[in-house]
Motif scaffolding. Structure first.
Motif, PDB file in Angstrom:
ATOM      1  N   TYR A   1      28.599  32.219  46.832  1.00 34.17           N
ATOM      2  CA  TYR A   1      28.658  32.945  48.086  1.00 34.17           C
ATOM      3  C   TYR A   1      27.278  33.043  48.721  1.00 34.17           C
ATOM      4  CZ  TYR A   1      29.463  36.716  51.413  1.00 34.17           C
ATOM      5  OH  TYR A   1      29.523  37.465  52.554  1.00 34.17           O
TER       6      TYR A   1
ATOM      7  N   GLU B   1      25.320  31.021  56.711  1.00 35.91           N
ATOM      8  CA  GLU B   1      26.090  31.341  55.504  1.00 35.91           C
ATOM      9  C   GLU B   1      27.567  31.331  55.875  1.00 35.91           C
ATOM     10  OE1 GLU B   1      24.568  34.568  52.962  1.00 35.91           O
ATOM     11  OE2 GLU B   1      22.912  34.760  54.402  1.00 35.91           O
ATOM     12  N   GLY B   2      28.345  30.555  55.137  1.00 32.18           N
ATOM     13  CA  GLY B   2      29.750  30.418  55.485  1.00 32.18           C
ATOM     14  C   GLY B   2      29.888  29.790  56.858  1.00 32.18           C
ATOM     15  N   LYS B   3      30.651  30.426  57.733  1.00 31.10           N
ATOM     16  CA  LYS B   3      30.894  29.890  59.068  1.00 31.10           C
ATOM     17  C   LYS B   3      29.921  30.417  60.114  1.00 31.10           C
ATOM     18  CE  LYS B   3      35.899  29.214  58.489  1.00 31.10           C
ATOM     19  NZ  LYS B   3      37.238  29.500  59.071  1.00 31.10           N
TER      20      LYS B   3
END
Length: 425
Positions: free
Chosen positions: A18, A46-48
């Protein structure tokens, strides 16, 4: 104890996964809102989402991915407000209406979608096709197909014999009498039903042909097509269902009727008068110029047999005028949205529009803002895309050098990220 250790290991691995970041080391940054170019920034993804934009070149932690864009200008992913993602110009396009099955259209559209994304356009508004465009949008959203985020009208609305009537140019025994289900509107009741059918089919926006068009097999290229009460019925029904209405229009009277009755965007705008420009400013209606399409059809009209004669005759006259109208509209202060009409020319060449807009007098930075934050706001996504800012979706593109010094570099996209996923590097 073994179970506890295993649980801690899985938790630790999940946290580590994560925490992984992508860090873009950007030499120059255009954020899509400010007219100031920032330098030496780190964009943290981070992520989308973009989670931070930091001064200097941030050192990575273990597991971080670093992308070196120090010799590039980094911008929000571009937004094209007028494409036709199902099709692409070719000398046999009119024949393909009789030979292509829906499956053929669908498979070809996946290539056009990929080419569009790789050219830096992470979001598009698709203004008219067969309905495959809705399925394509869904497939992209589900990750089945690679392409830009699509907002689509499905099939556009038109009058009998008007621009987009699906049986124009057919022999009489094949013409039939298409109606609201096919998007052909004659009268107020048809207008309401056609809008509601688009809603039922899953469209995001309503597109009408307020005047004749260039590429339709019909003599009229600029006459007004819808009566005012029909446009009002379309806009009222669309507003009830949460739609904006976009109007294809070359002739001035059709534009005036459209803007006066609540249409949000005028596509092309070829013969727009000063009075209609003033009305657009008053109503906060936007011109989507599609200069590239005008240039392309004028050139193709010079090629023997590329278009049917009735089309070539219109293309030679209408096409070259669009850039001049855009220049007048921009100078007068008409709101402008970036849109190209890709499909009338090859998908993936959308960035040509930046060059034509600059040629016509719009500063390069303003063209970029048109294609980013301005268009995002028009789509109702101004708080999610179109700006490089923490909390926004990580739609990011990069070009070499500095487009404010050489707008041609917009055609040379080196990096594309959409929702945090890298598609081109």
């Amino acid at each position: 104890m073994k179970n506890l250790a295993l649980t801690l290991f899985i938790f630790s691995a999940a946290v580590s996964l994560y925490a992984q970041r992508t860090i873009l080391h950007a030499g120059k940054v255009i954020d899509g809102v400010s007219k100031k170019v920032m330098t030496e920034k780190s964009i943290i993804v981070e992520g989308k989402q973009i989670t931070a934009i930091e001064n200097g070149y941030t050192n990575p932690d273990d597991g971080d991915q670093v992308i070196d864009l120090k010799n590039h200008t980094v911008m929000p992913g571009w937004i094209d407000m007028h494409v036709h993602i199902e099709s692409q110009t070719s000398p046999d396009n009119y024949l393909k209406r009789f030979t292509n099955n829906p499956a053929d259209i669908a498979f070809n559209s996946t290539n056009y979608a990929r080419e569009t994304l790789m050219a830096g356009f992470t979001t598009v508004r698709d203004l008219g096709g067969s309905g495959v465009n809705i399925a394509l949008r869904n497939a992209i959203n589900e990750g089945v197909v690679v392409g830009p985020r699509i907002f689509t009208s499905g099939e556009g609305l038109k009058i009998t014999g008007g621009h987009g009537d699906p049986t124009n140019g057919y022999r009489q025994d094949l013409m039939g009498d298409p109606g609201p289900i096919e998007g052909v509107v004659n009268g107020v009741e048809d207008a309401r039903k056609a809008v509601r059918m688009r809603y039922k089919n899953g469209a995001d926006v309503i597109k009408i042909s307020a005047t004749g068009g260039v590429l339709s097999v019909a003599k009229d290229g600029d006459g007004a097509h819808f009566q005012e009460e029909e446009i009002k019925a379309i806009v009222d029904a669309a507003t009830d269902l949460g739609f904006h209405v976009a109007a294809h229009a070359h002739g001035d009277e059709g534009m005036r009727r459209a803007v006066a009755n609540g249409v949000k965007t005028i596509e092309h705008g070829t013969y727009m008068s000063d009075a209609t420009m003033d009305l657009m400013i008053q109503k906060n209606a936007f011109l989507v110029p599609t200069i590239t399409a005008g240039m392309e059809v004028a050139e193709n009209a010079k090629k023997p047999g590329y278009y049917p004669k009735v089309v070539a005759d219109k293309a030679r006259v209408i096409g070259p005028k669009i850039q001049g109208t855009f220049a007048r509209a921009h100078e007068k202060g008409v709101p402008i949205a970036f849109g190209t009409d890709a499909g009338v020319f090859k998908h993936g060449e959308n960035a040509r529009e930046f060059i034509y807009m600059v040629e016509a007098g719009m500063p390069a930075m303003e063209t970029i803002i048109c294609a980013t934050s301005n268009n995002a706001t028009l789509l109702g996504m101004g708080d999610q895309i179109g700006t490089l800012k923490a909390g926004f979706l990580a739609d990011i593109v990069a070009v070499p050098g500095n487009p404010l010094e050489d707008i041609e570099v917009m055609k040379d996209v080196k990096f594309v990220m959409k929702e945090g996923k890298i598609y081109k590097n």
